[in-house]
Scaffold this active site. Structure first.
Site, PDB file in Angstrom:
ATOM      1  N   HIS A  16      39.358  28.392  31.007  1.00  0.00           N
ATOM      2  CA  HIS A  16      38.541  29.201  31.921  1.00  0.00           C
ATOM      3  C   HIS A  16      37.358  29.833  31.208  1.00  0.00           C
ATOM      4  CE1 HIS A  16      40.249  33.187  30.792  1.00  0.00           C
ATOM      5  NE2 HIS A  16      41.403  32.554  30.677  1.00  0.00           N
TER       6      HIS A  16
ATOM      7  N   ASP B 298      40.543  34.064  24.430  1.00  0.00           N
ATOM      8  CA  ASP B 298      40.878  34.025  25.861  1.00  0.00           C
ATOM      9  C   ASP B 298      39.622  34.031  26.704  1.00  0.00           C
ATOM     10  OD1 ASP B 298      42.185  34.124  28.271  1.00  0.00           O
ATOM     11  OD2 ASP B 298      42.844  36.203  28.062  1.00  0.00           O
TER      12      ASP B 298
ATOM     13  N   GLU C 158      39.537  33.083  36.185  1.00  0.00           N
ATOM     14  CA  GLU C 158      40.986  33.107  35.965  1.00  0.00           C
ATOM     15  C   GLU C 158      41.486  34.531  35.834  1.00  0.00           C
ATOM     16  OE1 GLU C 158      44.763  33.319  33.732  1.00  0.00           O
ATOM     17  OE2 GLU C 158      42.838  34.069  33.067  1.00  0.00           O
ATOM     18  N   GLU C 159      40.680  35.393  35.215  1.00  0.00           N
ATOM     19  CA  GLU C 159      41.185  36.711  34.838  1.00  0.00           C
ATOM     20  C   GLU C 159      41.465  37.638  36.005  1.00  0.00           C
ATOM     21  OE1 GLU C 159      42.397  37.292  32.176  1.00  0.00           O
ATOM     22  OE2 GLU C 159      41.381  36.268  30.543  1.00  0.00           O
TER      23      GLU C 159
ATOM     24  N   ASP D 182      44.938  27.717  27.437  1.00  0.00           N
ATOM     25  CA  ASP D 182      44.634  29.119  27.718  1.00  0.00           C
ATOM     26  C   ASP D 182      45.657  30.042  27.055  1.00  0.00           C
ATOM     27  OD1 ASP D 182      43.578  31.453  28.755  1.00  0.00           O
ATOM     28  OD2 ASP D 182      44.529  31.231  30.712  1.00  0.00           O
TER      29      ASP D 182
ATOM     30  N   HIS E 126      42.638  40.447  25.713  1.00  0.00           N
ATOM     31  CA  HIS E 126      41.999  41.401  26.656  1.00  0.00           C
ATOM     32  C   HIS E 126      41.502  42.672  25.962  1.00  0.00           C
ATOM     33  CE1 HIS E 126      44.449  39.665  30.319  1.00  0.00           C
ATOM     34  NE2 HIS E 126      43.768  38.752  29.664  1.00  0.00           N
TER      35      HIS E 126
END
Lengths: 459, 459
Positions: free
Chosen positions: A280, A292, A326-327, A354, A424
């Site tokens: 993503h 990520d 995606e997030e 991912d 994140h």
């Protein structure tokens, strides 16, 4: 034994040996290309250091669409195109502030708003804190104990888990559903311990949702660094009446137009069968999203670079798809499936990377038993590359919505120990990615896609 | 089947199942202790951040002896003691300087003296450079081309190797023997490309030796960062007459007294059979030696902490040995063997951790076929911990000299991809070690030592 039977057996044996030999040789060349002639690290450098964070609807996300489309166009796809998708746009606004008010002492702690959270009032929120370790404990405490307070979800990821992803799954409900649940009992805000196995000072964001509670009952939700959580918990023990202050300015805007970026090579023999590989393109906003999922993006593109380097033309159609959102919405994955259904497409393989750009260890596989066994039959071929873990498990979020008559879904399974140190958070940056580990992942993906392309799936 | 035979078989089957079950349970508890109740990371923090580099004969090495002895004394060994050993003392002196003289342009590049090298004259050395890629190429060029020049060994580690240690082995001769060989052809100094798979600005030191050339023919030897090597090579292509300047002040002092640190738990059943586990306490001087080999030191100590936590008393004698002087002499390993011979000791196992504190992947094993097979028979037990690689290979330098009637030697085999980013360089620091990866290594070591203790070796 009759002579003809003998010759036939000899033929079968020798052709099977030659097929085997050729797979071994092919994988060797694939990994060799990945380790000595890769574009992935340079692409990631650009994505991370020239573009940076790529939250859906942000300028970074749009730049990433333009950049990856342009880079894919250099790779000799039959077609590179954008697939329109409306995505949510959430903006963090100014940096959050928070402190513990322990009598007269003010102790600043690092927090960040969770994705999708509302802002606090402009002057922030100050309230007493109640620490809980689970949604169950929250419900048991009930309105009496929770009304008017900030709920502090402090269940740590379980360090005893060997796979860090299992520890993540076991603690994630507090982040995703904590605010909605706490609101039902009259909480004024929530603070969740960051989903990080390490003790450090980075708050980790991530999606949260308010479920079906009315908008008037939304409360602000933030994450606190693991060190901050330890400190808050300890201070609460000595002073249960302490107050916590936090302020955040995030806002959910209207949806905006964005894109999945798609490159397609038409299959030379069975173009109607589609193999998709991707990651993503969006990332959280606190860092570069190098692991990520910048890693997954460039590894997917690298699969085609490797095939190009080796002059390999897939028999089935191969698509590289860089999904958007995606997030915090999965709109890209859903849109891809919607269009695929409209076009009555037949996917035989969906492969997502991912889980970070760390040393690859294996594959997480969704499919029926016959196809799982077929994939496992390739295990020996991967041994020289230290790929050993072939397990049934979650393959990837973006490929989750994809349906097909018969499909194998696979996720690259890298070493997971360091992933949640960065996930994140503000330290998901380029320097945390090792070039060789990233490249080995791309080689592993290309090898598996080659084998599925060559031997097909069990229908 | 006769009833007695049936009962006997039933007994064998059930006791074998119960033994199996109990091993599984034991390993689970071992890893659980390693991941949730370990002292290893705190020990490493102290070794790295409070003591720092520990080159043989340095103040750091002596502090490390005192510290680890004191910490081992807290672990309830039957005996903790120091084993005297005379070690070489090499001192780097002031920081090295080097630059490329490209006509009038002076380009500074990062170098460091190789361990054991002599100094340059005080004013440094300035000479033309000849680039070679191997000792063979050096010999082919001969005296005509080399006399009076600085030899620049620029063979990169082979990126196509999957295991980074294989790439290291393939390039190491330039560092170890380059100066001695170049001197034979009249070179005035050598610069070797750092043994690092990554392009960066850290020069990597490491041992070099002058072999049997007369001391009057010793020439100064330095390593240059990989980026520096690339730049030098590129500049040489455009200007083969460029000059290189370097200055280093290192000096080989007289040998000094140091120590192996040893802790011993007497075996409860077969105290005459000794199992040794250890790492080396000395490190290079450019950083903290957190991976090399602080990690191995604290993992070895942690094995005993784990056994203590679980109340496990080994049947055979267990020794933790922290060897001195692995990096530039191996005196500690040789002394340990010398004393062991004097005492007519019988070692059944020697286990070393000296490949970094990264995620453990398996074991590198030296032993006869029967014992190798016996070790491999435990493979299934390690699967839940993602330990999969059981290979014949180098077990460890410090345990190299150890002889015994029958012995298995094993080395912990961590993921190798990042190791040479840090090895012998200024960035071999505490922050490069991940707590969980370190702890998983200790759990893996304790698990294997438990199994060897329980089931013995094939004599």
């Amino acid at each position: 034994m009759k002579k003809n039977t003998f010759i036939a057996l000899l033929f079968i044996a020798s052709s099977s040996i030659s097929a085997q030999k050729s797979d071994e040789q092919m994988l060797k060349e694939v990994y060799n290309s990945a380790l000595t002639n890769s574009k992935s690290y340079a692409w990631l450098d650009h994505l991370s250091n020239k573009i940076g964070s790529r939250l859906s609807g942000s300028a970074g996300a749009e730049k990433a669409v333009v950049y990856t489309k342009a880079e894919m166009e250099k790779l000799g796809f039959d077609r590179v195109y954008l697939q329109e998708v409306m995505v949510p746009k959430w903006v963090r606004g100014e940096k959050e502030t928070a402190y513990i008010l322990d009598n007269k002492t003010k102790i600043t702690v690092p927090i960040c708003a969770l994705g999708g959270s509302i802002a606090t009032p402009k002057k922030g929120i100050t309230a007493e804190v109640i620490e809980v370790n689970s949604l169950k404990e929250l419900a048991e405490l009930g309105k009496d104990k929770i009304q008017g307070k900030i709920v502090f979800f402090n269940r740590a990821m379980d360090a005893a888990q060997i796979e860090a992803f299992h520890a993540y799954s076991g603690a994630g409900d507090q982040r995703y559903a904590g605010a909605a649940e706490a609101s039902k009992f009259g909480a004024v805000g929530t603070i969740v311990r960051s989903l990080n196995l390490r003790l450090d000072d980075f708050p980790h964001t991530g999606a949260q949702g308010y479920g079906d509670i009315p908008e008037s009952q939304y409360i602000p939700a933030a994450a606190i660094s693991t060190n901050g959580a330890e400190l808050l918990s300890k201070t609460l023990k000595s002073n249960p009446k302490l107050k916590f202050y936090f302020k955040q300015s995030c806002v959910q805007m209207d949806d905006v137009l964005s894109y999945n970026v798609i490159g397609e090579i038409k299959g030379s023999e069975s173009p109607e069968n589609i193999m998709v590989v991707g990651g993503h393109l969006d990332s959280w906003d606190l860092a570069d999203g190098s692991h990520d999922d910048g890693a997954g993006v460039v590894q997917s593109m690298e699969v085609v670079n490797i095939f190009n380097n080796l002059g390999y033309k897939p028999k089935n159609t191969l698509r590289v798809v860089l999904w958007m959102n995606e997030e915090n919405g999965l709109r890209g994955g859903k849109k891809y499936e919607e269009i695929s259904l409209l076009n009555k497409e037949n996917h035989i393989l969906a492969f997502e990377s991912d889980s970070g750009g760390f040393t690859p260890r294996g594959f997480s596989i969704e499919g029926d038993a016959a196809n799982f066994d077929k994939i496992v039959s390739y295990k020996k071929l991967f041994e020289p590359y230290l790929i050993h873990s072939f397990v049934v498990g979650h393959a990837g979020s973006d490929i989750g919505p994809l349906t097909s008559k018969k499909i194998i879904k696979m996720g690259l399974k890298p070493d997971s120990q360091r992933y949640f140190d960065h996930h994140h958070a503000g330290n998901d940056t380029f320097d945390a990615v090792n070039k060789r580990e990233l490249e080995l992942g791309a080689g592993t993906m290309a090898s598996m896609i080659y084998l599925v392309d060559k031997y097909g799936i069990v229908n």
